[in-house]
Design a protein around this motif. Structure first.
Motif, PDB file in Angstrom:
ATOM      1  N   GLN A 115       0.853  -1.190   0.000  1.00 19.66           N
ATOM      2  CA  GLN A 115       0.000   0.000   0.000  1.00 19.66           C
ATOM      3  C   GLN A 115       0.892   1.244   0.000  1.00 19.66           C
ATOM      4  O   GLN A 115       2.094   1.158   0.237  1.00 19.66           O
ATOM      5  N   PHE A 116       0.284   2.380  -0.269  1.00 24.85           N
ATOM      6  CA  PHE A 116       1.071   3.610  -0.374  1.00 24.85           C
ATOM      7  C   PHE A 116       1.409   4.168   1.001  1.00 24.85           C
ATOM      8  O   PHE A 116       0.606   4.105   1.927  1.00 24.85           O
ATOM      9  N   ILE A 117       2.619   4.727   1.101  1.00 24.17           N
ATOM     10  CA  ILE A 117       3.041   5.335   2.374  1.00 24.17           C
ATOM     11  C   ILE A 117       3.251   6.842   2.225  1.00 24.17           C
ATOM     12  O   ILE A 117       3.427   7.549   3.195  1.00 24.17           O
ATOM     13  N   THR A 118       3.255   7.351   0.973  1.00 22.99           N
ATOM     14  CA  THR A 118       3.257   8.799   0.754  1.00 22.99           C
ATOM     15  C   THR A 118       2.231   9.103  -0.340  1.00 22.99           C
ATOM     16  O   THR A 118       1.930   8.238  -1.167  1.00 22.99           O
ATOM     17  N   LYS A 119       1.717  10.311  -0.323  1.00 22.31           N
ATOM     18  CA  LYS A 119       0.722  10.719  -1.318  1.00 22.31           C
ATOM     19  C   LYS A 119       1.421  11.291  -2.556  1.00 22.31           C
ATOM     20  O   LYS A 119       1.428  12.496  -2.795  1.00 22.31           O
ATOM     21  N   HIS A 120       2.044  10.413  -3.320  1.00 23.80           N
ATOM     22  CA  HIS A 120       2.709  10.791  -4.580  1.00 23.80           C
ATOM     23  C   HIS A 120       3.897  11.732  -4.377  1.00 23.80           C
ATOM     24  O   HIS A 120       4.354  12.355  -5.307  1.00 23.80           O
ATOM     25  N   GLN A 121       4.387  11.842  -3.140  1.00 20.44           N
ATOM     26  CA  GLN A 121       5.559  12.677  -2.893  1.00 20.44           C
ATOM     27  C   GLN A 121       6.780  11.797  -2.656  1.00 20.44           C
ATOM     28  O   GLN A 121       6.662  10.665  -2.198  1.00 20.44           O
ATOM     29  N   SER A 122       7.952  12.346  -2.971  1.00 20.50           N
ATOM     30  CA  SER A 122       9.198  11.601  -2.798  1.00 20.50           C
ATOM     31  C   SER A 122      10.139  12.353  -1.869  1.00 20.50           C
ATOM     32  O   SER A 122      10.169  13.587  -1.874  1.00 20.50           O
ATOM     33  N   PHE A 130      25.247   0.077   7.965  1.00 17.14           N
ATOM     34  CA  PHE A 130      25.544  -0.050   6.542  1.00 17.14           C
ATOM     35  C   PHE A 130      24.663   0.827   5.655  1.00 17.14           C
ATOM     36  O   PHE A 130      24.808   0.836   4.429  1.00 17.14           O
ATOM     37  N   VAL A 131      23.711   1.562   6.250  1.00 12.83           N
ATOM     38  CA  VAL A 131      22.785   2.375   5.448  1.00 12.83           C
ATOM     39  C   VAL A 131      23.435   3.705   5.074  1.00 12.83           C
ATOM     40  O   VAL A 131      23.834   4.493   5.935  1.00 12.83           O
ATOM     41  N   LYS A 132      23.528   3.956   3.758  1.00 13.31           N
ATOM     42  CA  LYS A 132      24.171   5.167   3.234  1.00 13.31           C
ATOM     43  C   LYS A 132      23.148   6.237   2.852  1.00 13.31           C
ATOM     44  O   LYS A 132      23.348   7.417   3.078  1.00 13.31           O
ATOM     45  N   LYS A 133      22.045   5.805   2.240  1.00 15.63           N
ATOM     46  CA  LYS A 133      21.036   6.758   1.763  1.00 15.63           C
ATOM     47  C   LYS A 133      19.660   6.096   1.800  1.00 15.63           C
ATOM     48  O   LYS A 133      19.544   4.886   1.565  1.00 15.63           O
ATOM     49  N   VAL A 134      18.627   6.897   2.096  1.00 15.10           N
ATOM     50  CA  VAL A 134      17.245   6.374   2.139  1.00 15.10           C
ATOM     51  C   VAL A 134      16.373   7.237   1.229  1.00 15.10           C
ATOM     52  O   VAL A 134      16.425   8.473   1.291  1.00 15.10           O
ATOM     53  N   TYR A 135      15.582   6.563   0.396  1.00 16.44           N
ATOM     54  CA  TYR A 135      14.688   7.253  -0.538  1.00 16.44           C
ATOM     55  C   TYR A 135      13.280   6.691  -0.324  1.00 16.44           C
ATOM     56  O   TYR A 135      13.091   5.476  -0.370  1.00 16.44           O
ATOM     57  N   ILE A 136      12.321   7.565  -0.044  1.00 20.19           N
ATOM     58  CA  ILE A 136      10.946   7.124   0.239  1.00 20.19           C
ATOM     59  C   ILE A 136      10.008   7.717  -0.798  1.00 20.19           C
ATOM     60  O   ILE A 136      10.016   8.927  -1.042  1.00 20.19           O
ATOM     61  N   SER A 137       9.194   6.880  -1.415  1.00 18.86           N
ATOM     62  CA  SER A 137       8.284   7.366  -2.455  1.00 18.86           C
ATOM     63  C   SER A 137       7.125   6.405  -2.656  1.00 18.86           C
ATOM     64  O   SER A 137       7.319   5.198  -2.695  1.00 18.86           O
ATOM     65  N   GLY A 138       5.927   6.945  -2.786  1.00 17.45           N
ATOM     66  CA  GLY A 138       4.769   6.124  -3.145  1.00 17.45           C
ATOM     67  C   GLY A 138       4.596   4.900  -2.279  1.00 17.45           C
ATOM     68  O   GLY A 138       4.245   4.985  -1.110  1.00 17.45           O
ATOM     69  N   ASN A 139       4.901   3.733  -2.861  1.00 17.71           N
ATOM     70  CA  ASN A 139       4.713   2.485  -2.113  1.00 17.71           C
ATOM     71  C   ASN A 139       6.027   1.727  -1.925  1.00 17.71           C
ATOM     72  O   ASN A 139       6.042   0.509  -1.845  1.00 17.71           O
ATOM     73  N   PHE A 140       7.149   2.480  -1.874  1.00 23.71           N
ATOM     74  CA  PHE A 140       8.401   1.773  -1.625  1.00 23.71           C
ATOM     75  C   PHE A 140       9.415   2.637  -0.878  1.00 23.71           C
ATOM     76  O   PHE A 140       9.323   3.857  -0.826  1.00 23.71           O
ATOM     77  N   ILE A 141      10.387   1.936  -0.300  1.00 25.74           N
ATOM     78  CA  ILE A 141      11.540   2.575   0.346  1.00 25.74           C
ATOM     79  C   ILE A 141      12.775   1.987  -0.332  1.00 25.74           C
ATOM     80  O   ILE A 141      12.926   0.762  -0.371  1.00 25.74           O
TER      81      ILE A 141
END
Length: 301
Positions: free
Chosen positions: A23-30, A53-64
């Motif tokens: 399901q979506f976790i943001t409303k079309h925003q990244s 070990f995490v360098k960068k995180v990108y959150i958008s729509g229905n994925f991370i």
């Protein structure tokens, strides 16, 4: 409340892994975060940055999407990350603080595209709008889709088919496309731009369309049926999706060697779909599964 489920998807960059949600976790925003300080507006991203070990995180729509440092391989840690994301979301964890999201509308563009079925028009968005495909042939069926419910209030809308980034609408003969296309396109654009739910979060689960449910059903099929499903998915579905429709495997009869499929969206009731079935899909299955398939029959969705 609908349960969040995570599936792991590889990307073309082996340092980056996508954790896709049902399901979506943001409303079309990244949102993109390069370190824990940048991630103040995202408690979820902050939690992920606690992993060394995490360098960068990108959150958008229905994925991370997470980029890793080379100190580990994804194969060693991906299950742990997926479990952590799932647990965090199912525990009601905040993805992005409201103050960071604001009420800013995200520009949505919709264009109308004709299909081989003269009764169906496809309205394509520049964003992913659902995580599964759905078809509704009446307002009663559309209870799990606020968008489809609204569309059925137009007297000329006969059925609504929604896939990843488009809505296919079948009209009654009472109206001509040149008189209603602009109105429908603008309605869909405004609806999505205002961040309203296209389908309810629990829709996929309720209609047994979630990835887990579909995978479980696939495992119950016999070997030939599995082969047929894989052929339809790889060779047929992309083509019919571009026409605003879908083909769904229903059953395979070993004795008669016949395959039943359901046509949905623009393919349902399309004058050219019978020809496509006979000359295309039936021939393909006969050729790829010699001696196992003799006939393909379709039912309209």
């Amino acid at each position: 409340m609908n349960t969040f489920k995570v599936s792991v998807q590889e990307t073309t960059n082996n340092a980056i892994l996508k954790f896709e949600l049902n399901q979506f976790i943001t409303k079309h925003q990244s949102f993109e975060f390069n370190n824990i300080d940048e991630a103040k507006s995202s408690p979820l991203a902050q939690q992920l940055f606690y992993l060394p070990f995490v360098k960068k995180v990108y959150i958008s729509g229905n994925f991370i999407a997470v980029e890793r440092y080379n100190i580990v391989e994804w194969s060693d840690v991906q299950d742990e990350v997926a479990t952590q994301i799932e647990a965090y979301l199912n525990d009601g964890g905040v993805v992005i603080e409201e103050s960071a999201v604001g009420n800013k509308k995200v520009p949505i563009t919709i264009y109308a595209e004709s299909t081989p079925n003269p009764a169906v028009m496809k309205f394509v968005a520049n964003k992913k709008i659902v995580t599964n495909l759905f078809e509704f042939t009446s307002i009663d069926e559309a209870k799990l889709s606020p968008l489809a419910t609204e569309l059925f209030h137009f007297p000329f809308v006969k059925s609504v088919f929604i896939d990843e980034n488009y809505v296919s609408i079948t009209k009654y003969d009472m109206a001509e496309w040149q008189n209603i296309t602009v109105e429908l396109r603008e309605f869909i654009r405004s609806y999505i731009e205002n961040g309203k739910d296209v389908v309810l979060p629990e829709a996929a689960e309720t209609l047994k369309k979630s990835t887990t449910q579909l995978d479980n059903h696939f495992e119950t099929l016999d070997d030939t049926s599995k082969q047929i499903v894989n052929i339809l998915e790889e060779y047929v579905r992309p083509a019919v999706a571009s026409d605003g429709g879908n083909i769904q495997f229903i059953s395979y009869d070993t004795k008669s060697k016949s395959v039943s499929v359901m046509l949905q969206g623009a393919c349902s009731g399309c004058p050219s779909s019978t020809y496509t079935l006979k000359s295309g899909i039936e021939n393909m299955l006969k050729e790829m599964l010699p001696g196992k398939v003799e006939m393909v029959e379709a039912i309209n969705g």
